[in-house]
Design a protein around this motif. Sequence first.
Motif, PDB file in Angstrom:
ATOM      1  N   HIS A   1     -14.385   6.441  -8.684  1.00 53.38           N
ATOM      2  CA  HIS A   1     -12.937   6.425  -8.473  1.00 53.38           C
ATOM      3  C   HIS A   1     -12.267   7.525  -9.299  1.00 53.38           C
ATOM      4  CE1 HIS A   1      -8.747   5.200  -8.885  1.00 53.38           C
ATOM      5  NE2 HIS A   1      -8.913   4.421  -7.823  1.00 53.38           N
TER       6      HIS A   1
ATOM      7  N   HIS B   1     -13.458   0.426 -10.403  1.00 53.62           N
ATOM      8  CA  HIS B   1     -13.022  -0.111  -9.113  1.00 53.62           C
ATOM      9  C   HIS B   1     -14.023   0.289  -8.038  1.00 53.62           C
ATOM     10  CE1 HIS B   1     -10.210  -1.803  -6.263  1.00 53.62           C
ATOM     11  NE2 HIS B   1     -10.308  -0.716  -5.527  1.00 53.62           N
TER      12      HIS B   1
ATOM     13  N   ASP C   1      -6.447   2.947  -7.445  1.00 53.27           N
ATOM     14  CA  ASP C   1      -6.674   1.537  -7.757  1.00 53.27           C
ATOM     15  C   ASP C   1      -7.254   1.335  -9.152  1.00 53.27           C
ATOM     16  OD1 ASP C   1      -5.667   0.843  -5.343  1.00 53.27           O
ATOM     17  OD2 ASP C   1      -7.532   0.043  -4.497  1.00 53.27           O
TER      18      ASP C   1
ATOM     19  N   HIS D   1     -12.492   3.103  -0.347  1.00 52.83           N
ATOM     20  CA  HIS D   1     -12.252   1.771   0.197  1.00 52.83           C
ATOM     21  C   HIS D   1     -11.426   1.875   1.485  1.00 52.83           C
ATOM     22  CE1 HIS D   1     -13.060  -0.931  -3.582  1.00 52.83           C
ATOM     23  NE2 HIS D   1     -14.159  -0.559  -2.959  1.00 52.83           N
TER      24      HIS D   1
ATOM     25  N   HIS E   1      -7.769   3.075   1.790  1.00 54.08           N
ATOM     26  CA  HIS E   1      -7.501   4.435   1.324  1.00 54.08           C
ATOM     27  C   HIS E   1      -8.115   5.496   2.240  1.00 54.08           C
ATOM     28  CE1 HIS E   1      -6.113   3.139  -2.766  1.00 54.08           C
ATOM     29  NE2 HIS E   1      -6.739   2.052  -2.339  1.00 54.08           N
TER      30      HIS E   1
ATOM     31  N   HIS F   1      -0.990  -0.009  -5.221  1.00 52.00           N
ATOM     32  CA  HIS F   1      -0.653  -1.403  -4.913  1.00 52.00           C
ATOM     33  C   HIS F   1       0.458  -1.945  -5.805  1.00 52.00           C
ATOM     34  CE1 HIS F   1      -3.839  -1.781  -2.012  1.00 52.00           C
ATOM     35  NE2 HIS F   1      -4.768  -1.491  -2.894  1.00 52.00           N
TER      36      HIS F   1
ATOM     37  N   VAL G   1      -4.643  -1.982 -10.403  1.00 55.70           N
ATOM     38  CA  VAL G   1      -4.650  -2.481  -9.024  1.00 55.70           C
ATOM     39  C   VAL G   1      -3.536  -3.477  -8.715  1.00 55.70           C
ATOM     40  CG1 VAL G   1      -6.200  -4.457  -9.285  1.00 55.70           C
ATOM     41  CG2 VAL G   1      -6.309  -3.054  -7.200  1.00 55.70           C
ATOM     42  N   ASN G   2      -2.784  -3.922  -9.706  1.00 59.72           N
ATOM     43  CA  ASN G   2      -1.626  -4.783  -9.434  1.00 59.72           C
ATOM     44  C   ASN G   2      -0.652  -4.678 -10.601  1.00 59.72           C
ATOM     45  OD1 ASN G   2      -2.305  -6.918 -11.465  1.00 59.72           O
ATOM     46  ND2 ASN G   2      -4.057  -7.247 -10.107  1.00 59.72           N
TER      47      ASN G   2
ATOM     48  N   SER H   1     -11.365  -7.377  -7.528  1.00 61.72           N
ATOM     49  CA  SER H   1     -11.434  -6.270  -6.578  1.00 61.72           C
ATOM     50  C   SER H   1     -12.278  -5.099  -7.076  1.00 61.72           C
ATOM     51  CB  SER H   1     -10.024  -5.767  -6.260  1.00 61.72           C
ATOM     52  OG  SER H   1      -9.379  -5.337  -7.445  1.00 61.72           O
ATOM     53  N   ASP H   2     -12.666  -5.124  -8.360  1.00 59.20           N
ATOM     54  CA  ASP H   2     -13.461  -4.027  -8.916  1.00 59.20           C
ATOM     55  C   ASP H   2     -14.938  -4.222  -8.616  1.00 59.20           C
ATOM     56  OD1 ASP H   2     -11.195  -2.862  -9.946  1.00 59.20           O
ATOM     57  OD2 ASP H   2     -11.528  -3.561 -11.998  1.00 59.20           O
TER      58      ASP H   2
ATOM     59  N   CYS I   1       0.859  -1.186   0.000  1.00 53.55           N
ATOM     60  CA  CYS I   1       0.000   0.000   0.000  1.00 53.55           C
ATOM     61  C   CYS I   1       0.896   1.237   0.000  1.00 53.55           C
ATOM     62  CB  CYS I   1      -0.909   0.020   1.223  1.00 53.55           C
ATOM     63  SG  CYS I   1      -2.036  -1.384   1.337  1.00 53.55           S
TER      64      CYS I   1
END
Length: 302
Positions: free
Chosen positions: A216, A212, A233, A129, A132, A280, A236-237, A251-252, A77
């Motif tokens: 957002h 997400h 996000d 979220h 955050h 992330h 996100v990865n 995760s969305d 994070c």
Amino acid sequence: MRVTRRTILRGALATTVASALPRFSFAAQSLELGAARIDTLSDGNLVLPLSFVSNDPKAVPILKEFGLTGAQVEPPCNLTLYRDGTNTVLFDVGSGPDFMPTAGKLQAALDALEITHDDVTHVVFTHAHPDHLWGVLDDFDEPIFANAQHFMGKSEFEFWINPETVNTIDEGRTTFAAGALRRLQTLEDQITTFGDGEEILPGIASRMTPGHTPGHMSFEIRNGSNSAFVTGDAIVNHYLAFAAPGMAAGSDQDPDLGAKTRVALLDQLASEKMPIIGFHLPEGGLGHVERQGDAYRYVPEA
């Protein structure tokens, strides 16, 4: 500095952290942006089931390429701190103590840079979220950044502050909704909302990147001819989101819209070669996007 219960608590925590951790261990990366500076600050990491990444069988070989074969992932994070000599702007505030024991480490990162809560002039949220938003209040439900102006996208704010959201959101996110509602109700008089494409502060423009969460926001930071992009996000990865951006992400909240947003955003960022800060993404979250055939790859800054 005004002394409050929050200040006393913070001082006690800082002493504990300082005795247990090496200095600067939570201040991850920095980027000079003209006369301004960006630092990424670690809030720790999450521990999530692998299904949170994707349930699509086509994801399995991609995940294996990145060594993700277990039942869990542990995404870092990374918060973003922007200082231009006038404003000290914190993008998102981390988890605080109530979400996961592996996260909520922002205080250590601020202490490493000798930044106090009162130094922060503005807090800007990408979305609501827990990882955050939940760090915005202290143990006494007082705003931690009491002197800062807080910003959140209008549609995002309206979604989470609606008391009916907890009854209409999917069951796995009801805790998210309840936690967001309590914090946003406490902060309501301190939050300024904005729309897509607005310059919310000098050199900081909003960019709607939904999917997400419903509202957002990402942010483009410009200082002179220099720029960087805070993705939140929306990406996100560093594996599936780049190698298969059109694949639905677990995760969305709206996976189809999230994928559409991600594809368009990666195309732009690769074309413009703009540095990005991903919440992330690994190694502090500061890097850039490169095309790789029909997909993309994340390249951390050296």
